[in-house]
Design a protein around this motif. Structure first.
Motif, mmCIF file in Angstrom:
data_model
loop_
_atom_site.group_PDB
_atom_site.id
_atom_site.type_symbol
_atom_site.label_atom_id
_atom_site.label_comp_id
_atom_site.label_asym_id
_atom_site.label_seq_id
_atom_site.Cartn_x
_atom_site.Cartn_y
_atom_site.Cartn_z
ATOM 1 N N THR A 131 0.850 -1.185 0.000
ATOM 2 C CA THR A 131 0.000 0.000 0.000
ATOM 3 C C THR A 131 0.889 1.240 0.000
ATOM 4 O O THR A 131 2.018 1.209 0.487
ATOM 5 N N GLU A 132 0.349 2.315 -0.551
ATOM 6 C CA GLU A 132 1.054 3.592 -0.573
ATOM 7 C C GLU A 132 0.259 4.591 0.259
ATOM 8 O O GLU A 132 -0.934 4.816 -0.003
ATOM 9 N N ARG A 216 -17.256 -0.101 -6.528
ATOM 10 C CA ARG A 216 -17.414 -0.975 -7.698
ATOM 11 C C ARG A 216 -16.264 -0.817 -8.677
ATOM 12 O O ARG A 216 -15.816 -1.788 -9.289
ATOM 13 N N ASP A 217 -15.754 0.426 -8.807
ATOM 14 C CA ASP A 217 -14.698 0.692 -9.780
ATOM 15 C C ASP A 217 -13.973 1.974 -9.375
ATOM 16 O O ASP A 217 -14.326 2.622 -8.382
ATOM 17 N N THR A 218 -12.963 2.342 -10.158
ATOM 18 C CA THR A 218 -12.144 3.502 -9.816
ATOM 19 C C THR A 218 -12.943 4.795 -9.835
ATOM 20 O O THR A 218 -12.752 5.661 -8.978
ATOM 21 N N GLU A 219 -13.832 4.959 -10.794
ATOM 22 C CA GLU A 219 -14.632 6.186 -10.858
ATOM 23 C C GLU A 219 -15.487 6.347 -9.608
ATOM 24 O O GLU A 219 -15.644 7.456 -9.083
ATOM 25 N N THR A 220 -16.020 5.252 -9.120
ATOM 26 C CA THR A 220 -16.828 5.302 -7.896
ATOM 27 C C THR A 220 -15.948 5.653 -6.705
ATOM 28 O O THR A 220 -16.337 6.442 -5.836
ATOM 29 N N ALA A 221 -14.737 5.088 -6.650
ATOM 30 C CA ALA A 221 -13.806 5.408 -5.568
ATOM 31 C C ALA A 221 -13.441 6.893 -5.599
ATOM 32 O O ALA A 221 -13.383 7.558 -4.554
ATOM 33 N N LYS A 222 -13.211 7.436 -6.791
ATOM 34 C CA LYS A 222 -12.912 8.867 -6.919
ATOM 35 C C LYS A 222 -14.068 9.712 -6.384
ATOM 36 O O LYS A 222 -13.860 10.701 -5.667
ATOM 37 N N ALA A 223 -15.284 9.346 -6.757
ATOM 38 C CA ALA A 223 -16.450 10.116 -6.334
ATOM 39 C C ALA A 223 -16.590 10.108 -4.819
ATOM 40 O O ALA A 223 -16.928 11.136 -4.216
ATOM 41 N N LEU A 224 -16.327 8.985 -4.201
ATOM 42 C CA LEU A 224 -16.429 8.903 -2.747
ATOM 43 C C LEU A 224 -15.364 9.762 -2.068
ATOM 44 O O LEU A 224 -15.657 10.482 -1.109
ATOM 45 N N HIS A 231 -16.552 17.859 2.329
ATOM 46 C CA HIS A 231 -17.233 18.088 3.599
ATOM 47 C C HIS A 231 -16.265 18.143 4.780
ATOM 48 O O HIS A 231 -16.645 17.875 5.919
ATOM 49 N N THR A 232 -15.007 18.475 4.512
ATOM 50 C CA THR A 232 -14.029 18.674 5.590
ATOM 51 C C THR A 232 -13.029 19.748 5.178
ATOM 52 O O THR A 232 -12.764 19.919 3.979
ATOM 53 N N ASP A 233 -12.493 20.451 6.140
ATOM 54 C CA ASP A 233 -11.442 21.435 5.872
ATOM 55 C C ASP A 233 -10.058 20.873 6.173
ATOM 56 O O ASP A 233 -9.055 21.569 5.993
ATOM 57 N N ARG A 234 -9.996 19.632 6.626
ATOM 58 C CA ARG A 234 -8.718 19.048 7.025
ATOM 59 C C ARG A 234 -8.065 18.316 5.859
ATOM 60 O O ARG A 234 -8.743 17.849 4.937
ATOM 61 N N PRO A 235 -6.736 18.187 5.874
ATOM 62 C CA PRO A 235 -6.065 17.361 4.861
ATOM 63 C C PRO A 235 -6.552 15.913 4.959
ATOM 64 O O PRO A 235 -6.989 15.456 6.022
ATOM 65 N N LEU A 236 -6.451 15.211 3.846
ATOM 66 C CA LEU A 236 -6.826 13.804 3.806
ATOM 67 C C LEU A 236 -5.582 12.927 3.898
ATOM 68 O O LEU A 236 -4.490 13.317 3.487
ATOM 69 N N ARG A 237 -5.778 11.732 4.443
ATOM 70 C CA ARG A 237 -4.736 10.715 4.439
ATOM 71 C C ARG A 237 -5.391 9.382 4.143
ATOM 72 O O ARG A 237 -6.486 9.105 4.633
ATOM 73 N N THR A 238 -4.758 8.568 3.332
ATOM 74 C CA THR A 238 -5.282 7.239 3.071
ATOM 75 C C THR A 238 -4.156 6.324 2.611
ATOM 76 O O THR A 238 -3.075 6.786 2.235
ATOM 77 N N ASP A 239 -4.400 5.022 2.664
ATOM 78 C CA ASP A 239 -3.426 4.005 2.250
ATOM 79 C C ASP A 239 -4.053 3.195 1.126
ATOM 80 O O ASP A 239 -4.974 2.405 1.358
ATOM 81 N N ILE A 240 -3.576 3.383 -0.092
ATOM 82 C CA ILE A 240 -4.197 2.794 -1.273
ATOM 83 C C ILE A 240 -3.359 1.627 -1.783
ATOM 84 O O ILE A 240 -2.131 1.718 -1.875
ATOM 85 N N ASP A 241 -4.034 0.544 -2.100
ATOM 86 C CA ASP A 241 -3.383 -0.610 -2.715
ATOM 87 C C ASP A 241 -2.667 -0.136 -3.982
ATOM 88 O O ASP A 241 -3.275 0.513 -4.852
ATOM 89 N N VAL A 242 -1.376 -0.433 -4.108
ATOM 90 C CA VAL A 242 -0.587 0.110 -5.226
ATOM 91 C C VAL A 242 -1.057 -0.401 -6.584
ATOM 92 O O VAL A 242 -0.713 0.185 -7.618
ATOM 93 N N ARG A 243 -1.849 -1.472 -6.595
ATOM 94 C CA ARG A 243 -2.373 -1.960 -7.871
ATOM 95 C C ARG A 243 -3.416 -1.002 -8.450
ATOM 96 O O ARG A 243 -3.710 -1.067 -9.645
ATOM 97 N N HIS A 244 -3.949 -0.122 -7.610
ATOM 98 C CA HIS A 244 -4.918 0.867 -8.091
ATOM 99 C C HIS A 244 -4.163 2.103 -8.589
ATOM 100 O O HIS A 244 -4.237 3.181 -8.009
ATOM 101 N N ASP A 275 -12.183 -9.460 -2.930
ATOM 102 C CA ASP A 275 -11.942 -8.939 -4.271
ATOM 103 C C ASP A 275 -11.126 -7.650 -4.185
ATOM 104 O O ASP A 275 -11.664 -6.575 -3.923
ATOM 105 N N TRP A 276 -9.821 -7.755 -4.418
ATOM 106 C CA TRP A 276 -8.952 -6.584 -4.277
ATOM 107 C C TRP A 276 -9.303 -5.496 -5.284
ATOM 108 O O TRP A 276 -9.047 -4.311 -5.034
ATOM 109 N N THR A 277 -9.908 -5.857 -6.427
ATOM 110 C CA THR A 277 -10.200 -4.860 -7.446
ATOM 111 C C THR A 277 -11.239 -3.845 -6.973
ATOM 112 O O THR A 277 -11.341 -2.745 -7.529
ATOM 113 N N ARG A 278 -12.002 -4.210 -5.947
ATOM 114 C CA ARG A 278 -13.009 -3.286 -5.400
ATOM 115 C C ARG A 278 -12.662 -2.834 -3.982
ATOM 116 O O ARG A 278 -13.425 -2.085 -3.374
#
Length: 288
Positions: A131-132, A216-224, A231-244, A275-278
């Motif tokens: 993950t990155e 379901r897919d990358t576009e849906t992940a982007k929208a989320l 809806h936040t003023d704070r920086p975001l942090r996340t750990d994304i599977d590098v295959r995405h 299902d890692w793809t989702r």
């Protein structure tokens, strides 16, 4: 304290009453105190620790098991910490051997830093993914994701749980049902009235952590992600599977920067179920 004395100290269960001691241990190692996350993990998972005769904890970790209570299908190890004054004396290895022994019949997973990976390999864990970690202020721009999103309601929880189990690969009800109280935001993506993804954003020191992120897919992940950021003023942090790769490129275009890579490791199982793809991002690397 001599190593022989350390070996004599008992490993005991940790409970939410140990929250302050666990946060102190985080701080001792230069981590944020993360009391909010510790509280969730000590409530939903099983904590292990060794008391320091001089006060506080020598070491600690938390294991979050998933699936039926009497026969979990997977357990995630996280928050493995040893106090600085006891580092490199074998106490972390002893604690991890104890945990692996306790879960001998259950597949295990963890996210390992480059520093911790050699110990886990010694214990039989294998690298099965990466993950990155990305962090930063999110800047809207470019084509907007098309999936419709909205805040999740109580009536959505049954569908969220069903979708999560399908994609994660085992039942996480005892953790996911805590998200409305734990997270600042819980949102779903919909298509024709059907939920096709969900994501949460929860507070951690000076950022909002995005996770879990199931879509379901990358576009849906982007929208989320975009809807959480709006809806936040704070920086975001996340750990994304590098295959995405597409999602990682997109969040970097929106202002997040790469800060670290972790190895996803497993023990007793060749790869993670589901299902890692989702499955785009974990709730937290400490709990999968």
């Amino acid at each position: 304290m001599p190593t022989a004395s350390l070996d004599a100290l008992p490993i005991r269960p940790l409970t939410p009453h140990d929250l302050s001691a666990c946060a102190d241990l985080s701080e001792d190692r230069g981590w944020p105190r993360e009391e909010h996350k510790w509280r969730l993990l000590l409530t939903a998972g099983r904590g292990y620790g060794i008391d320091d005769p001089r006060g506080g904890l020598v070491c600690a970790c938390v294991v979050t098991a998933y699936g039926p209570v009497d026969r979990p299908g997977l357990a995630a190890i996280g928050m493995v910490l040893v106090a600085e004054r006891y580092a490199r004396q074998g106490v972390g290895r002893r604690l991890m051997r104890h945990v692996v022994g306790d879960f001998a019949a259950i597949p295990l997973t963890l996210h390992a830093t480059p520093h911790g990976r050699p110990l886990y390999e010694e214990l039989g864990f294998k690298v099965t993914g990466r993950t990155e970690m990305v962090i930063g202020p999110f800047s809207p721009g470019g084509p907007e994701p098309t999936a419709a999103t909205r805040p999740a309601g109580a009536e959505d929880m049954t569908t969220i749980l069903r979708l999560d189990e399908e994609i994660f690969g085992t039942d996480r009800t005892h953790v996911i049902t805590r998200l409305p109280a734990f997270a600042d935001q819980l949102r779903v993506a919909e298509e024709n009235g059907r939920i096709i993804g969900y994501a949460a954003a929860w507070p951690n020191t000076d950022t909002d952590v995005v996770g879990p992120l199931i879509a379901r897919d990358t576009e849906t992940a982007k929208a989320l992600i975009a809807s959480l950021a709006a809806h936040t003023d704070r920086p975001l942090r996340t750990d994304i599977d590098v295959r995405h790769e597409e999602l990682l490129a997109w969040v970097k275009q929106r202002g997040l920067s790469s800060v670290a890579f972790n190895s996803v490791m497993t023990h007793g199982i060749a790869e993670l179920p589901g299902d890692w793809t989702r499955r785009f991002a974990p709730l937290t690397v400490a709990a999968g």
